[in-house]
Design a protein around this motif. Structure first.
Motif, mmCIF file in Angstrom:
data_model
loop_
_atom_site.group_PDB
_atom_site.id
_atom_site.type_symbol
_atom_site.label_atom_id
_atom_site.label_comp_id
_atom_site.label_asym_id
_atom_site.label_seq_id
_atom_site.Cartn_x
_atom_site.Cartn_y
_atom_site.Cartn_z
ATOM 1 N N PRO B 94 0.908 -1.171 -0.049
ATOM 2 C CA PRO B 94 -0.036 0.060 -0.016
ATOM 3 C C PRO B 94 1.015 1.414 0.006
ATOM 4 O O PRO B 94 0.636 2.019 -0.575
ATOM 5 N N TYR B 95 2.062 1.384 0.714
ATOM 6 C CA TYR B 95 2.622 2.451 0.957
ATOM 7 C C TYR B 95 3.418 2.983 -0.236
ATOM 8 O O TYR B 95 4.177 3.722 -0.665
ATOM 9 N N GLU B 96 3.594 2.011 -1.349
ATOM 10 C CA GLU B 96 4.100 2.334 -2.741
ATOM 11 C C GLU B 96 3.180 2.734 -3.882
ATOM 12 O O GLU B 96 3.563 2.779 -4.955
ATOM 13 N N PHE B 120 1.486 13.880 8.211
ATOM 14 C CA PHE B 120 1.868 12.630 8.413
ATOM 15 C C PHE B 120 2.464 11.811 7.138
ATOM 16 O O PHE B 120 3.782 11.362 7.087
ATOM 17 N N GLY B 121 1.691 11.614 6.135
ATOM 18 C CA GLY B 121 2.337 11.056 4.895
ATOM 19 C C GLY B 121 3.355 11.827 4.116
ATOM 20 O O GLY B 121 4.088 10.955 3.843
ATOM 21 N N ARG B 123 5.684 13.347 5.809
ATOM 22 C CA ARG B 123 6.984 13.019 6.634
ATOM 23 C C ARG B 123 7.351 11.418 6.142
ATOM 24 O O ARG B 123 8.545 11.311 5.808
ATOM 25 N N ALA B 124 6.143 10.691 6.121
ATOM 26 C CA ALA B 124 6.444 9.142 5.691
ATOM 27 C C ALA B 124 7.130 9.055 4.350
ATOM 28 O O ALA B 124 7.941 8.185 4.194
ATOM 29 N N GLN B 125 6.825 10.244 3.515
ATOM 30 C CA GLN B 125 7.429 9.978 2.104
ATOM 31 C C GLN B 125 8.681 10.734 2.185
ATOM 32 O O GLN B 125 9.297 10.947 0.902
ATOM 33 N N ARG B 168 -5.675 15.422 5.054
ATOM 34 C CA ARG B 168 -4.422 14.329 5.170
ATOM 35 C C ARG B 168 -4.423 13.662 4.087
ATOM 36 O O ARG B 168 -3.195 13.228 3.541
ATOM 37 N N VAL B 172 -0.709 14.612 0.363
ATOM 38 C CA VAL B 172 0.204 13.772 -0.337
ATOM 39 C C VAL B 172 0.134 13.802 -2.025
ATOM 40 O O VAL B 172 0.696 13.124 -2.659
#
Lengths: 286, 382
Positions: B94-96, B120-121, B123-125, B168, B172
């Motif tokens: 999912p994260y890709e 959040f997203g 920062r995660a990326q 949110r 992204v």
């Protein structure tokens, strides 16, 4: 002189129904807990002839045997608690978030450790990792060794390992309860937003599990500070903790005042830890 | 603190172009999902065009959420491939996948402030701080929540939390936005407002491809360019929203989308004339309806919406049926009548009633325009 007015009894002074029900539990608590505790504290300040002796308290506090035992107790309990937190956390994450058949059975099996006497694990460790245990016997046979190569069991780390094995379920249980309440939608949302599993654990799951970690960790710390059976059963040379020192002074040396002084300090340490736990728990809204 | 709606003006203020991403198409290529022997999604082939809102609607267990979760990467297809743009994402975690997702219960992170939730997203990326700050500001402005950035989710109402969840997801710059029953947890009034606001949002972000899963037909009709109606793990019908509503291809679609009245008729004459009207018999009545290739003698259903039935006839409302009045429900702006027409219950939604309604059990004529009807084949699967 004016006549005093007769006021009706205030609600607080009225008879509260059932107010005497406090007496039986209070009496029982006083008899079984507070009275012996008072005796121990009293004994800590009286010498063997019954005379007041405060100087002995100060002497014990500065004695090498006491400081060693205190250091051992703190080292073992902190290391064991850290180990319990790591093992409990890893197991909890696997059991709660990695779907595999039989995870429930594994969780219940781990739970059964709570029901077992603590020395049983130590006994099993002796069979497994002791000088004549299966591991050493096997290694000596395979590699034709004269002495057992694995020798950690009779050391501080042997005690720590045994305590981690015994007390990890005390962290795992509240953690599993906390993990079951974590909204799976949050994990999925984080994942879709680009967060990899480690970030999700760190930023989404762990913050939700902090109260459980504090609760489980505090309980482990309390239990390991007061652990007696495991340390005694392993019999590691030079590994004397406060409970073992109390036993040694009271039973083997008949030095009751010294035993009571150490007991008072042990109790203070436990109550202090419990107070810290309650304070932290209160701050976390637990 | 009152919450401004996320209107076009909000977006204009923060430079809508910054938010607009180039949406990607989504392609389901014979995607099926099964749990053991139980197939929950039968091979599904479907396209969502870039910038399109596709609403998947259907009853519980129809496979709509499973299809969405397959796109998100939470469900692994038993067969078939899913492509987003030119990328085959079937095997990607999912994260890709480069998606945004909003779910029914918001799924905000309770220990983070609104601004941290939105960031959040990014920062995660691994986005840099300046970009994160800018995107958080823009996304919150888009949903009218700029003044709430320091709040925790527990300090917000349900509607506000859902706006933050949307911000949110938008922050992204997702290739596709997945909305999984996003309004189901809101009360009716807020839900109506949010539907309008999501429609405005899409007008302001026309490049954004949205897969919208809902069981609420009003949300689907209001928002979607196209609708896919799911039933028993299959697409029962799929097409442009208005077309699907006006000319439902089967009974299930007609009933699920707008609760149409379906009268069993026998075709008398096939389609004729520029309007493609056929005539069909219902008892003694001869009715005209928009045909889809039926032949004389075919048994079919005449679909007529409750709001298209009139209690008075005129030169437009040339179709006439007579039913027995069974129930009358006054609901303020509308009055719902239920009549029995040759054993088939027929619902009427009337804005105006005659001065005196007949007694329950009395015969009552109903009128409708042939152009408002369509002939619908009976479902083969019942």
């Amino acid at each position: 002189m004016a006549e005093a007015a007769v006021l009706p009894a205030s609600p607080a002074l009225r008879r509260v129904p059932g107010r005497f029900w406090i007496v039986p539990p209070a009496a029982l608590l006083a008899l079984l807990f507070f009275y012996p505790l008072v005796l121990i504290v009293q004994q800590a300040f009286l010498d063997d002839s019954g005379m007041a002796n405060v100087a002995e308290f100060a002497r014990v506090l500065h004695a090498r045997f006491f400081l060693n035992a205190l250091l051992n107790t703190i080292t073992i309990s902190v290391a064991a608690t850290a180990g319990c937190l790591i093992v409990g956390l890893v197991l909890g994450l696997i059991l709660a978030f990695v779907p595999f058949p039989g995870s429930g059975v594994i969780a219940r099996l781990i739970d059964t450790f709570i029901a077992l006497p603590t020395f049983l694990v130590t006994l099993a460790f002796t069979f497994l990792y002791g000088s004549a245990g299966m591991l050493n016997a096997g290694l000596m046979e395979v590699f034709s060794l004269r002495a057992p190569p694995v020798d950690f069991l009779y050391s501080t780390w042997g005690v720590v390992l045994a305590e981690v094995t015994v007390y990890s379920p005390f962290v795992l249980r509240p953690l599993l309860a906390a993990f079951s309440l974590v909204d799976r939608g949050q994990i999925e949302a984080a994942s879709v937003l680009g967060a990899r599993p480690f970030r999700i654990v760190r930023q989404v799951i762990l913050p939700a599990a902090v109260p459980a970690l504090i609760a489980g960790g505090s309980l482990c710390l309390l239990l390991t500070v007061n652990e007696f059976g495991i340390v005694l059963f392993i019999g590691a040379k030079g590994v004397i903790t406060l409970p073992l020192l109390i036993y040694s002074k009271a039973i083997q040396e008949s030095a009751y005042q010294v035993a009571c002084i150490i007991a008072v300090i042990n109790i203070a340490l436990s109550l202090g830890l419990f107070g810290l736990y309650r304070f932290a728990a209160g701050r976390m809204g637990m | 603190m009152s919450v401004p709606a996320f209107t076009g003006s909000n977006v204009m203020d923060v430079d809508a172009a910054k938010i607009r991403g180039a949406g990607s198409n989504v392609h389901f290529d014979k995607v099926s999902v099964a749990y053991g022997a139980h197939v929950v999604l039968h091979p599904l082939t479907l396209d969502i065009a870039p910038g399109e809102i596709l609403a998947m609607i259907g009853p519980s267990g129809s496979g709509k959420t499973t299809a969405l979760r397959a796109v998100a990467g939470f469900v692994r297809p038993a067969s078939g491939r899913i492509r987003i743009g030119a990328t085959d994402v079937t095997d990607l975690p999912p994260y890709e996948r480069g998606l945004g997702m909003v779910v029914q219960n918001y799924a905000l992170f309770p220990h983070m402030r609104v601004e941290d939730n939105v960031a959040f997203g990014l920062r995660a990326q691994g986005a840099d701080k300046a970009l994160i700050g800018e995107r958080v500001k823009d996304s919150l402005a888009t949903v009218g929540m700029s003044g709430f950035s320091k709040r925790y989710p527990r300090e917000l109402s349900g509607g506000q939390q859902q706006r933050v969840a949307i911000a949110r997801a938008l922050a992204v710059r997702p290739r596709v936005l997945l909305l999984d029953e996003p309004l189901s947890a809101l009360d009716a009034q807020i839900r109506r407002n949010m539907v309008e606001e999501i429609a405005k949002l899409h007008r302001d972000l026309p490049g954004l491809t949205i897969l919208y899963v809902t069981h609420d037909q009003t949300e689907a009709l209001t928002l979607a360019d196209k609708i896919a109606i799911m039933r028993d793990g299959r697409v029962s019908s799929h097409g442009p929203t208005a077309e699907l509503y006006r000319r439902p291809p089967n009974r299930f679609t007609a009933e699920f989308l707008g609760r149409a009245n379906l009268l069993p008729v026998t075709v008398a004459e096939g389609a004729a004339g520029p309007k493609g009207l056929a005539t069909a018999k219902l008892g003694d009545a001869v009715l005209a309806g928009v045909a889809r290739g039926e032949k004389p003698g075919d048994k079919t259903l005449l679909c007529i919406r409750p709001q298209h039935l009139s209690l008075t006839g005129d030169e437009e409302h040339t179709n006439r049926i007579v039913g027995t009045l069974r129930e009358v429900h006054w609901q303020g702006e509308l009055t719902h009548l239920v009549l029995d027409v040759d054993g088939t219950p027929v619902r009427v939604s009337a804005t105006r009633l005659p001065v005196s309604l007949p007694e329950r059990g009395s015969a009552m004529p109903l009128f409708f325009t042939p152009g408002d009807t369509s002939l619908v084949p009976e479902d083969v699967r019942g």
